[in-house]
Design a protein around this motif. Structure first.
Motif, PDB file in Angstrom:
ATOM      1  N   ALA A 140      -3.956   8.570  16.530  1.00 44.34           N
ATOM      2  CA  ALA A 140      -4.083   7.679  16.611  1.00 44.34           C
ATOM      3  C   ALA A 140      -2.656   7.191  15.517  1.00 44.34           C
ATOM      4  N   PHE A 141      -1.694   5.793  15.874  1.00 44.99           N
ATOM      5  CA  PHE A 141      -0.110   5.558  15.644  1.00 44.99           C
ATOM      6  C   PHE A 141      -0.791   4.424  14.160  1.00 44.99           C
ATOM      7  N   PRO A 142      -0.728   5.186  13.249  1.00 49.00           N
ATOM      8  CA  PRO A 142      -1.183   4.462  11.734  1.00 49.00           C
ATOM      9  C   PRO A 142       0.019   3.707  11.606  1.00 49.00           C
ATOM     10  N   THR A 143       0.660   2.044  10.872  1.00 49.88           N
ATOM     11  CA  THR A 143       1.567   1.426  10.316  1.00 49.88           C
ATOM     12  C   THR A 143       1.643   0.568   9.874  1.00 49.88           C
ATOM     13  N   PRO A 144       2.299   1.037   8.811  1.00 50.98           N
ATOM     14  CA  PRO A 144       1.811   0.176   7.191  1.00 50.98           C
ATOM     15  C   PRO A 144       2.216  -0.922   7.459  1.00 50.98           C
ATOM     16  N   ILE A 145       1.522  -2.035   6.762  1.00 49.51           N
ATOM     17  CA  ILE A 145       1.982  -3.367   6.924  1.00 49.51           C
ATOM     18  C   ILE A 145       1.869  -3.220   4.817  1.00 49.51           C
ATOM     19  N   THR A 146       2.905  -3.165   3.897  1.00 52.12           N
ATOM     20  CA  THR A 146       3.270  -3.601   2.607  1.00 52.12           C
ATOM     21  C   THR A 146       3.856  -4.778   2.735  1.00 52.12           C
ATOM     22  N   LEU A 147       2.538  -5.565   1.760  1.00 49.38           N
ATOM     23  CA  LEU A 147       2.821  -7.275   0.757  1.00 49.38           C
ATOM     24  C   LEU A 147       3.553  -7.064  -0.182  1.00 49.38           C
ATOM     25  N   GLY A 148       4.442  -8.396  -0.298  1.00 48.03           N
ATOM     26  CA  GLY A 148       4.893  -8.850  -1.223  1.00 48.03           C
ATOM     27  C   GLY A 148       3.745  -8.414  -3.000  1.00 48.03           C
ATOM     28  N   ASN A 149       3.151  -8.431  -2.715  1.00 48.92           N
ATOM     29  CA  ASN A 149       1.966  -7.934  -4.179  1.00 48.92           C
ATOM     30  C   ASN A 149       1.597  -6.413  -4.558  1.00 48.92           C
ATOM     31  N   ASN A 150       2.545  -5.519  -3.640  1.00 50.76           N
ATOM     32  CA  ASN A 150       2.670  -4.226  -4.181  1.00 50.76           C
ATOM     33  C   ASN A 150       1.157  -3.801  -3.394  1.00 50.76           C
ATOM     34  N   LYS A 151       0.443  -4.346  -2.694  1.00 44.95           N
ATOM     35  CA  LYS A 151      -0.869  -3.512  -2.273  1.00 44.95           C
ATOM     36  C   LYS A 151      -0.563  -3.723  -0.510  1.00 44.95           C
ATOM     37  N   THR A 152      -1.022  -2.379   0.324  1.00 36.12           N
ATOM     38  CA  THR A 152      -0.596  -1.872   1.871  1.00 36.12           C
ATOM     39  C   THR A 152      -1.575  -1.611   2.353  1.00 36.12           C
ATOM     40  N   PHE A 153      -1.816  -1.507   3.490  1.00 31.56           N
ATOM     41  CA  PHE A 153      -2.716  -2.105   4.724  1.00 31.56           C
ATOM     42  C   PHE A 153      -1.929  -1.303   5.805  1.00 31.56           C
ATOM     43  N   LEU A 154      -2.673  -0.320   6.393  1.00 31.66           N
ATOM     44  CA  LEU A 154      -2.469  -0.005   7.646  1.00 31.66           C
ATOM     45  C   LEU A 154      -2.970  -0.604   8.576  1.00 31.66           C
ATOM     46  N   GLY A 155      -1.983  -1.424   9.537  1.00 29.81           N
ATOM     47  CA  GLY A 155      -2.681  -1.407  11.336  1.00 29.81           C
ATOM     48  C   GLY A 155      -2.288  -0.587  12.033  1.00 29.81           C
ATOM     49  N   GLN A 156      -2.804  -0.300  13.196  1.00 29.43           N
ATOM     50  CA  GLN A 156      -2.095   0.304  14.638  1.00 29.43           C
ATOM     51  C   GLN A 156      -1.116  -0.274  14.987  1.00 29.43           C
ATOM     52  N   ALA A 157       0.276   0.352  15.608  1.00 28.27           N
ATOM     53  CA  ALA A 157       1.098  -0.238  16.608  1.00 28.27           C
ATOM     54  C   ALA A 157       2.135   1.359  17.273  1.00 28.27           C
ATOM     55  N   ILE A 158       3.008   0.676  17.972  1.00 23.87           N
ATOM     56  CA  ILE A 158       3.459   1.065  18.583  1.00 23.87           C
ATOM     57  C   ILE A 158       5.243   0.820  18.247  1.00 23.87           C
ATOM     58  N   PHE A 159       5.654   1.226  17.065  1.00 24.42           N
ATOM     59  CA  PHE A 159       6.994   1.290  16.412  1.00 24.42           C
ATOM     60  C   PHE A 159       7.426   1.787  15.755  1.00 24.42           C
ATOM     61  N   THR A 160       8.890   2.034  16.345  1.00 22.91           N
ATOM     62  CA  THR A 160       9.922   3.176  15.936  1.00 22.91           C
ATOM     63  C   THR A 160      11.143   2.047  15.376  1.00 22.91           C
ATOM     64  N   GLY A 161      11.006   0.759  15.141  1.00 22.66           N
ATOM     65  CA  GLY A 161      12.290   0.490  14.435  1.00 22.66           C
ATOM     66  C   GLY A 161      12.578   0.793  12.684  1.00 22.66           C
ATOM     67  N   LYS A 162      13.570   0.195  12.528  1.00 26.25           N
ATOM     68  CA  LYS A 162      13.846   0.765  10.877  1.00 26.25           C
ATOM     69  C   LYS A 162      13.217  -0.077  10.241  1.00 26.25           C
ATOM     70  N   VAL A 163      13.181   0.569   9.095  1.00 31.84           N
ATOM     71  CA  VAL A 163      13.001  -0.332   7.269  1.00 31.84           C
ATOM     72  C   VAL A 163      13.370  -1.491   7.033  1.00 31.84           C
ATOM     73  N   ASN A 164      13.496  -2.222   7.271  1.00 31.30           N
ATOM     74  CA  ASN A 164      13.965  -3.680   7.035  1.00 31.30           C
ATOM     75  C   ASN A 164      13.776  -4.100   5.713  1.00 31.30           C
ATOM     76  N   GLY A 165      13.360  -3.432   4.843  1.00 24.90           N
ATOM     77  CA  GLY A 165      12.839  -4.145   3.156  1.00 24.90           C
ATOM     78  C   GLY A 165      11.947  -5.356   3.881  1.00 24.90           C
ATOM     79  N   PHE A 166      12.169  -5.995   2.595  1.00 28.33           N
ATOM     80  CA  PHE A 166      11.147  -6.836   2.050  1.00 28.33           C
ATOM     81  C   PHE A 166      11.018  -8.440   3.073  1.00 28.33           C
ATOM     82  N   THR A 167      11.043  -9.182   3.763  1.00 28.41           N
ATOM     83  CA  THR A 167      11.062  -9.648   4.609  1.00 28.41           C
ATOM     84  C   THR A 167      10.683 -10.973   4.566  1.00 28.41           C
ATOM     85  N   GLY A 168      10.383 -12.676   4.397  1.00 29.51           N
ATOM     86  CA  GLY A 168       9.042 -13.392   4.413  1.00 29.51           C
ATOM     87  C   GLY A 168       8.402 -13.314   5.107  1.00 29.51           C
TER      88      GLY A 168
END
Length: 640
Positions: free
Chosen positions: A223-251
């Motif tokens: 599997a390819f788990p992909t972290p999604i971190t919300l502004g309230n510091n909760k993190t969910f794991l999605g699935q993706a083929i995403f290999t880009g850079k971490v750009n910090g928090f955005t809208g």
């Protein structure tokens, strides 16, 4: 690893420069090989064929006649040669018989050594599909390719090709695959075909003729788990083929609607976005369709509006869509999507951080039948169980054409029964190398009767759908392929040309159509034979009223002196008896027929219930699936 076996692949051609088709370490081309490499655009036989790619032909006359105009290579990039402008054929060919290539990954994901199912087998390329209107293949070209492949001397044919519903009959030449594969199989060539990608709806399976080995797609323990971190510091794991850079928090935003249906604005497949809302932000949308193209369209819409990422809430499936140019599109299920939505609505300035995908291998991830994999029963003959077997077909990393738009370093990740089919073709080549005397039916039986129906923890396998459910024979046939088990199945349910004629007569096809298919005069019996007696490695009864008795014959391919006992797991509300229930083989008795009587306790129409019949000795468990539907009031008249 497939030494001496020749796999023919009907597809979009080949990208011959790929390291996956290196002939390093291979001996001379088998002397029995009669095929050729044909020249054409950007394809020179002297440099592009070798001891791995030993044949390459291309077929376009049928396509041009049906298309009615020349290929416009400006609009539809293509080569008038065996060269692959699409990537599909290169991907399937390398999955079946690719050589070992070390240190391969897809943008850092799934790193390791890549190889095909039979890395020492030889490859013969038959380009029958063209990069027009998403990929088109003419039945006339397919039939011609079958003729050439039979003449050339292939051992296995792999076709990741299908048609659309409704299906043509087995004797209708508009289905070039059914007709051509019949001629290949009666000459001892196993033909492996994809079940199609129209699941999870029932009765969508294609390539249903009993002489074809039909393959469903499964996921695997990756599997390819992909972290999604919300502004309230909760993190969910999605699935993706995403290999880009971490750009910090955005809208983070969600397109709220108004009017009678306030949720309509958030449908991924129908997005109409205001750039003021989306620019510089990640957008959340909810998909009511699972088709991959809908996700790509949504991603393009968000990107055009200035968005920097997309979170898609959808019915959970493991087949992932990589969006172009590294644009992050991360899939979550509806539950996680709803929780992200509630967070967006809870704050004036919702933010999110999308992290790159990781590769997860092993026990936490169990194989399942893929959501898209077409399901049985067959719409032509439900008594012939289809698909036959399942194999990995989700997020498969293999070589591809340099013109594949999601290519990375000559490799790509793709999903489909197209990707599952060459896994089985490679396994068939391995079995051919060990058991060159086995017929295509014996090979199919060995695969079906030894397949896995449980995961590594001995729990039943699941099938993706809405909702997920325990997998049944219409999802995966005998189960998920088990190559080592298939090498020593103990018993096989064999078939020859007479068995296939029995099937054609049982289907009620007229003598002239059967004779045309056979190439010789055939006269069916006056009394139509029962389709239930066709010696396939399964029992499917689509319309049981009172009681029915059918016959199967098994051939011992194990130790000469063997005793097998019947173990029955009857479908719910169904009584199954086997006579004899003990089979005794010795040096002179190699084939034994037995009778199975099936009766129902149900007094109402039912759906299908499932069970199994297994012949066991101290070493082998030869299992075939049972599928029975009680139908006291038929939807059509039948003739059992």
């Amino acid at each position: 690893m497939g030494d001496g076996v020749i796999i023919g692949v009907f597809d979009t051609g080949i990208w011959p420069e790929s390291k996956a088709f290196s002939d390093e370490g291979l001996g001379p081309i088998p002397s029995r090989w009669k095929g050729v490499c044909e020249s054409g655009d950007h394809f020179n036989p002297s440099t592009h064929c070798n001891r791995k790619i030993i044949g390459a032909r291309w077929f376009i006359d049928g396509f041009l006649a049906e298309y009615g105009q020349p290929i416009n290579i400006t609009e539809d990039p293509e080569y008038l040669s065996p060269r692959d402008a699409n990537g599909h054929g290169t991907h399937t060919s390398s999955t079946a018989t690719g050589s070992y290539v070390r240190n391969v990954s897809y943008k850092g994901l799934s790193p390791g050594t890549v190889r095909g199912g039979a890395p020492r087998a030889r490859l013969a390329v038959y380009k029958v599909c063209w990069n027009v209107l998403g990929g088109q293949c003419s039945s006339a070209d397919i039939l011609k390719a079958f003729d050439e492949a039979i003449h050339d001397g292939v051992d296995v044919l792999s076709l990741s090709i299908g048609y659309s519903l409704p299906l043509f009959s087995d004797v209708d030449e508009r289905d070039g695959i059914a007709t051509g594969s019949f001629h290949a199989v009666i000459r001892g060539i196993t033909v492996v075909c994809g079940a199609a990608n129209d699941g999870p709806s029932a009765q969508t399976v294609q390539n249903t003729a009993p002489w074809i080995l039909t393959v469903a797609a499964s996921t695997m323990d990756r599997a390819f788990p992909t972290p999604i971190t919300l502004g309230n510091n909760k993190t969910f794991l999605g699935q993706a083929i995403f290999t880009g850079k971490v750009n910090g928090f955005t809208g983070l935003t969600y397109p709220e609607g108004t009017g009678l249906d306030p949720n309509s604005a958030s449908a991924c497949q129908d997005l109409s976005l205001n750039s003021t809302l989306v620019a510089g932000k990640v957008l959340l949308c909810f998909a009511s369709v699972t088709r991959r193209v809908a996700i790509r369209i949504a991603a393009e819409t968000v990107k055009e509006a200035g968005g920097v990422g997309l979170i898609i809430a959808k019915n959970p499936t493991d087949a992932l869509v990589e969006c172009t140019d590294g644009f992050p599109c991360i899939e979550v299920d509806y539950e996680i999507g709803t929780r992200i939505l509630y967070y967006i609505r809870s704050t004036n300035s919702p933010t999110v951080k999308l992290s790159p995908s990781k590769t997860l291998l092993g026990k936490p991830v169990s194989a399942k039948v893929a959501f898209f994999s077409s399901r049985g029963p067959s719409s032509i003959a439900p008594e012939i169980l289809k698909p036959d077997i399942a194999a990995p077909g989700v997020n498969i990393l293999a070589a591809t054409s340099q013109m594949d738009r999601v290519m990375d370093g000559g490799y790509a990740i793709h999903s489909g029964t197209s990707m599952a089919t060459p896994h089985v073709s490679g396994i068939v080549a391995l079995l051919k190398a060990i058991h060159p005397e086995w017929s295509p039916a014996a090979i199919k039986s060995a695969l079906v009767t030894t397949a896995r129906t449980k995961d590594a923890s001995n729990f039943p396998l699941f099938a993706e759908g809405s909702p997920q459910k325990p997998a049944n024979p219409f999802d995966f046939g005998g189960g998920i392929v088990n190559p080592n088990g298939a090498a020593d199945p103990g018993l096989v349910y064999d078939m020859d040309t007479l068995d296939y004629i029995h099937y054609l007569c049982a289907m009620g096809y007229n003598n002239s159509a059967i004779s045309r298919l056979m190439g010789q005069a055939i006269v069916c019996p006056v009394e139509k034979p029962s389709i239930l007696d066709v010696n396939v490695p399964s029992i499917t009864i689509s319309s049981l009223r009172n009681s029915v008795t059918l016959t199967r014959t098994v051939t011992n391919v194990g130790a000469p002196n063997s005793i097998y006992r019947a173990v029955i797991e009857p479908p719910t509300g169904v009584i199954v008896t086997v006579r004899p229930d003990i089979l005794v083989f010795n040096s002179t008795i190699k084939k034994i027929s037995f009778h199975v009587t099936v009766s129902a306790a149900h007094q109402v129409n039912t759906g299908y219930f499932f069970g199994s019949l297994t012949w066991t000795n101290q070493i082998h468990a030869v299992r075939i699936p049972l599928s029975v539907r009680t139908e006291l009031l038929q939807s059509y008249a039948d003739d059992y």
